[in-house]
Scaffold this motif. Structure first.
Motif: not given
Length: 513
Positions: A179-181, A255-259, A286-289, A297-304
């Motif tokens: 998931v990319l935002v 969380s995926g919701a935060s992304v 600026l971005a999130a994934a 979406p994995s909460p263990d592998l996400a970045v803002l």
């Protein structure tokens, strides 16, 4: 080491294996760390509604806002017997559901002693030094340095106070499996994939992360105060990484919701801040994934990916979190005048945003101030939008759009909005500043609160709801019940307690025994 508790002896043995040259210094710092955590626990026992007969326990007089005056040898008396270790106090009290809290204060003590023993000397000359200077962590939380998922070696490698760079792995994830935002950095893109920065702790401790390591790809970065947010060594936006362990009160995954919500929150806050006078800026997402695991979406592998606060520092200024100023107050000819100037920066934009329907979590880690060469505050920067609260009804009343914000941040309840802002601002950032600048001098502290109160009364005219004004200037201040939140059997999430409002009456902040 014969006088060590079991958890302390185990930590000492681990330290001896990892960094034997630090052992003597750690032992020297241990009594002060016990006192510091015990003082925080004493505050919780005074102000929170905990399942214990408080007539059984006695200790020094304490205001709800006191910090940093706990010397080695501090003792509380439980049933008439002195106790100098916070876990021993909990054991003597036999508080229901306190096993987890006991373990966490044990770890808080040994980790705080390590932080004090091995911290790299750091002033507040630049943002990174300021972040590293908050060695003691949260000023009120008994788990201020509770990092039970970190080994001794991992603490020394990853915590900001030790001054190390962290080498983030880059995992290559197919674009269709993520998931990319937002505008994902071009340096972290492949032809049909993205590169996700991953904290090295995750790679070791979280099994089955999706994605493959990119060939020899690493990103060097410096950890900031929150540990899992890092500043890349080559500059540019900051990276908020998943770190799936508990520190203080929460597990630090994403969380995926935060992304998915990250861009909408940035759009909303950017639009609202643009309507202000320019004294407050926000660091935009600026971005999130996030990588997908079983389609979720994995909460263990996400970045803002978030703007650096430095972006907004006017020329000739330095930018510092309020928590760093509370821990290391600047030398000031007139602290009350300085705090009044800071308060006149803080209250107008934050109260206006509350009135419009955006309550910021304005504690000392999230709010930064740009200081000119004379240490005069000239600009505020707010970072980390993930846990603000947004009221659709207030936004609509003010004629403002909600920008498709959804999820847990959306809440119309006035009491939720007020406690989000006032609990963090009055009960957190300003409380710690008053304690730091006051240095335990009650007369000086009362003068500092008077300066804050005057600025608050001036700014309160922007609040259209009289209940908001009363909550700011008269009602008890809601603060997080930090110890109660760690008792077994309690509902998950934030819990709250009330402390006297120091803006209503300077004497009202006096609590204790």
């Amino acid at each position: 080491m014969n006088s060590l508790r079991r958890a302390e002896a185990a930590f000492a043995a681990e330290l001896q294996r990892a960094r034997p040259e630090l052992t003597d210094r750690w032992l020297h710092e241990l009594p002060g760390a016990r006192a510091a955590v015990l003082g925080r626990l004493w505050r919780s026992l005074i102000v929170e509604q905990l399942p214990v007969d408080r007539a059984r326990i006695a200790g020094p007089a304490r205001r709800a806002y006191d910090t940093g005056r706990d010397e080695p040898g501090l003792a509380l008396r439980v049933d008439g017997r002195p106790q100098t270790h916070p876990a021993a106090v909990l054991e003597a009290l036999g508080m229901p559901g306190s096993a987890t809290l006991r373990a966490e204060v044990e770890h808080s003590v040994v980790s705080l002693a390590l932080s004090r023993a091995a911290a790299v000397p750091a002033g507040t000359g630049d943002l990174l030094s300021a972040e590293r200077s908050v060695v003691d962590g949260h000023p009120y939380h008994p788990g201020c340095r509770s990092r039970p998922g970190f080994s001794v070696a991992e603490q020394l490698a990853y915590a900001p106070e030790f001054g190390q760079q962290v080498s983030l792995a880059l995992l290559e994830v197919p674009a269709r499996e993520s998931v990319l935002v937002g505008d994902w950095p071009s340096a972290l893109r492949g032809r049909d994939s993205i590169l996700l920065p991953v904290h090295p702790w995750q790679l070791v401790h979280v099994p089955g992360l999706p994605g493959l390591p990119a060939e020899a790809a690493r990103l060097e970065a410096a950890p900031l105060m929150s540990v899992r947010t890092l500043a890349p060594a080559d500059g540019g936006p900051h990276l908020k990484t998943s770190l799936s362990l508990r520190m203080t009160s929460a597990v630090r995954d994403i969380s995926g919701a935060s992304v998915r919500n990250s861009a909408a929150l940035s759009d909303l806050l950017s639009a609202l801040v643009a309507k202000l006078d320019g004294s407050l800026q926000i660091t935009r997402n600026l971005a999130a994934a996030a990588a997908l695991r079983d389609g979720v979406p994995s909460p263990d592998l996400a970045v803002l990916v978030r703007e650096s606060p430095r972006r907004y520092a006017p020329p000739g200024t330095r930018i510092v979190p309020l928590a760093a100023l509370a821990a290391h107050p600047p030398r000031l000819a007139d602290p009350a005048a300085w705090l009044a100037a800071l308060s006149r920066l803080l209250f107008p934009p934050l109260l206006q945003l509350l009135d419009w329907g955006a309550a910021l979590e304005a504690h000392g880690q999230n709010v930064l101030v740009a200081l000119d060469p004379a240490d005069h505050p000239v600009l505020l920067v707010y970072r980390d939008l993930a846990d603000i609260r947004v009221s659709p009804s207030r936004l609509a009343r003010a004629g403002l759009a909600q920008h498709a914000v959804s999820g847990h941040v959306v809440d119309d309840r006035p009491e939720v909005l007020r406690r989000k802002l006032l609990g963090s601002l009055l009960g957190g950032a300003l409380a710690a500043l008053v304690a730091g600048l006051g240095g335990g001098d009650r007369h000086r502290e009362d003068g500092l609160w008077s300066a804050v109160a005057e600025a608050a009364r001036e700014a309160a005219v922007v609040l259209g709801d009289p209940d908001d004004r009363r909550a700011l200037l008269a009602d008890p201040v809601p603060v997080k019940a930090l110890a109660a939140m760690r008792l077994e059997g309690r509902p998950p999430g934030d819990q709250w307690t009330d402390v006297p409002n120091p803006l209503a009456d300077p004497d009202a902040s006096r609590t204790g025994r």
